[in-house]
Scaffold this motif. Structure first.
Motif, PDB file in Angstrom:
ATOM      1  N   LEU A 173      -1.133  -8.130  -0.229  1.00 12.14           N
ATOM      2  CA  LEU A 173       0.135  -7.679   1.061  1.00 12.14           C
ATOM      3  C   LEU A 173       0.091  -6.653   1.816  1.00 12.14           C
ATOM      4  CD1 LEU A 173       2.216  -9.151  -2.352  1.00 12.14           C
ATOM      5  CD2 LEU A 173       0.657 -10.894  -0.729  1.00 12.14           C
ATOM      6  N   ILE A 174       0.732  -6.488   3.068  1.00 11.45           N
ATOM      7  CA  ILE A 174       0.411  -5.670   3.596  1.00 11.45           C
ATOM      8  C   ILE A 174       1.995  -5.862   4.748  1.00 11.45           C
ATOM      9  CG2 ILE A 174      -0.178  -4.441   5.634  1.00 11.45           C
ATOM     10  CD1 ILE A 174      -3.492  -4.723   4.668  1.00 11.45           C
ATOM     11  N   GLY A 175       3.044  -5.143   4.364  1.00  8.77           N
ATOM     12  CA  GLY A 175       4.271  -5.406   5.176  1.00  8.77           C
ATOM     13  C   GLY A 175       4.888  -6.808   4.470  1.00  8.77           C
ATOM     14  N   ASP A 176       4.849  -7.850   5.104  1.00  6.44           N
ATOM     15  CA  ASP A 176       5.425  -9.170   4.615  1.00  6.44           C
ATOM     16  C   ASP A 176       3.770  -9.963   5.114  1.00  6.44           C
ATOM     17  OD1 ASP A 176       5.141  -8.893   7.616  1.00  6.44           O
ATOM     18  OD2 ASP A 176       7.316  -9.110   8.133  1.00  6.44           O
ATOM     19  N   ILE A 207      -3.359  -7.293  -4.969  1.00  8.64           N
ATOM     20  CA  ILE A 207      -3.442  -5.919  -4.291  1.00  8.64           C
ATOM     21  C   ILE A 207      -1.864  -5.675  -3.622  1.00  8.64           C
ATOM     22  CG2 ILE A 207      -4.130  -4.098  -3.128  1.00  8.64           C
ATOM     23  CD1 ILE A 207      -5.971  -5.184  -5.672  1.00  8.64           C
ATOM     24  N   ARG A 208      -1.299  -4.482  -3.828  1.00 12.57           N
ATOM     25  CA  ARG A 208       0.211  -4.287  -2.657  1.00 12.57           C
ATOM     26  C   ARG A 208      -0.375  -2.631  -1.351  1.00 12.57           C
ATOM     27  NH1 ARG A 208       4.490  -5.649  -0.501  1.00 12.57           N
ATOM     28  NH2 ARG A 208       4.908  -7.504  -2.025  1.00 12.57           N
ATOM     29  N   HIS A 209      -0.907  -3.019  -0.495  1.00 12.19           N
ATOM     30  CA  HIS A 209      -0.888  -2.034  -0.021  1.00 12.19           C
ATOM     31  C   HIS A 209       0.266  -1.072   0.585  1.00 12.19           C
ATOM     32  CE1 HIS A 209      -1.211   0.155   4.268  1.00 12.19           C
ATOM     33  NE2 HIS A 209      -2.347   0.288   4.021  1.00 12.19           N
ATOM     34  N   ILE A 210       0.826  -0.092  -0.095  1.00 12.87           N
ATOM     35  CA  ILE A 210       2.150   0.670   0.188  1.00 12.87           C
ATOM     36  C   ILE A 210       1.848   1.644   1.655  1.00 12.87           C
ATOM     37  CG2 ILE A 210       3.193   2.895  -1.024  1.00 12.87           C
ATOM     38  CD1 ILE A 210       2.486   1.971  -3.212  1.00 12.87           C
ATOM     39  N   TYR A 211       0.866   2.755   2.055  1.00 15.03           N
ATOM     40  CA  TYR A 211       0.906   3.336   2.875  1.00 15.03           C
ATOM     41  C   TYR A 211      -1.143   3.716   3.082  1.00 15.03           C
ATOM     42  CZ  TYR A 211       1.040   7.718   0.519  1.00 15.03           C
ATOM     43  OH  TYR A 211       0.591   8.245  -0.517  1.00 15.03           O
TER      44      TYR A 211
END
Length: 324
Positions: A46-49, A156-160
């Motif tokens: 998941l990157i942003g939306d 996985i969630r990407h934050i920055y």
């Protein structure tokens, strides 16, 4: 190119999805519910939306994968020695090992070029096993700057961030690191080849050595640690001790200590990885981030009173929690 990511957690999973979009043959080593979810549903990022899902070969048994061109180790540094026997089937005569871990890597004193050449560090490589069995000549340095989270098994969630600077211990720009840099670029990542990779390793460790243990002791986030006069002063004292040790080994810091602390403050209400591990009941990464600096201080004869005090406290905190 055959690439195995050993330890496909938050960072390893992020790399896995991105590298799977290239023409490399990518495989992942993981375990438990996370592995089962990847095997059944693919690995979701998941990157942003945006949402990306890749069906990447994933296993708990590295021996199934055969010899690789590149093994990217994304384990917590204190877990690497326990994984050596499992990593060995992935290694051939030309396999390179990318140490995408926090802290000082096992190969640090390979082609270092002074009286410490060939030294192993007990705090990160007990008994020198990584040096002997993985081989320092295989090592490629890598600093992990992105922040990611394992949101749920297989997700996985990407934050920055998207930057993974790499470099040879020797400082040379070899065909291996150039090829790896281009692979990361093809994956939509930044992996500049540095001729002084150790400088970048210490720049990141400079913050980890103080902010991580202080946060674990106080449960404060980065903005608080760097704003409160007492914890800011303690952080600075630990960083100045660290800087003196690193400079003995020829390291150059491209920013001063105040700018480094300000940079951390501006990150905001962020929980360090050590605090997150404490809260989640996971082994805390104390030795690769703090004990190793103390050990290198002993090598150079540089006193580390602030580091010694905080290290003693955070080890006791971890032992009380059963996480050391």
């Amino acid at each position: 190119m055959k690439v195995c990511i050993y330890g496909a957690g938050a960072i390893g999973g992020y790399l896995g999805v991105q590298l799977a979009r290239t023409d490399a043959e990518v495989s992942l080593v993981a375990r438990g519910a996370h592995l089962e979810a990847m095997q059944q549903n693919g690995l979701k990022l998941l990157i942003g939306d945006q949402q990306r899902v890749e069906k990447v070969r994933a296993t708990a048994n590295p021996a199934e994968l055969g010899v690789q061109d590149v093994v990217i180790i994304c384990l917590k540094a204190h877990s690497i020695t326990g994984a050596i026997d499992a990593i060995k089937p992935l290694l051939g005569s030309h396999t390179r090992i990318v140490t995408a871990v926090n802290g000082i890597p096992y190969w640090y004193f390979y082609r270092h070029g002074n009286q410490f050449e060939g030294t192993t560090l007990e705090s990160i490589d007990p008994g020198g096993r990584q040096w002997r069995e993985l081989g320092p000549e295989r090592g490629i340095g890598c600093i992990v700057y992105p922040a990611t989270e394992l949101e749920s098994p297989g997700v996985i969630r990407h934050i920055y961030g998207d930057k993974f600077p790499i470099g040879e211990p020797s400082g040379e720009s070899t065909a291996d690191v150039e090829r790896l840099s281009k692979l990361f670029e093809a994956a939509g990542l930044k992996a500049p080849v540095l001729d002084r990779i150790r400088d970048e390793i210490w720049l990141k460790l400079w913050g980890n050595v103080c902010f991580n243990p202080i946060s674990a002791l106080t449960h404060a986030t980065l903005d608080v640690i760097c704003s409160e006069p007492a914890t800011r002063a303690l952080s600075k004292a630990m960083m100045l001790e660290t800087q003196a040790i690193a400079e003995t080994f020829g390291v150059t810091f491209r920013v001063d200590v105040e700018r480094r602390i300000e940079g951390a403050r501006k990150v905001g209400a962020h929980k360090t990885s050590m605090l997150q591990d404490l809260e989640r009941g996971r082994p805390m990464e104390i030795d690769p981030l703090v004990t190793v600096v103390q050990e290198m201080g002993r090598l150079t004869g540089i006193p580390t009173p602030a580091i010694d005090a905080v290290l003693g406290l955070v080890i006791q905190r971890a032992k009380v929690a059963g996480l050391y």
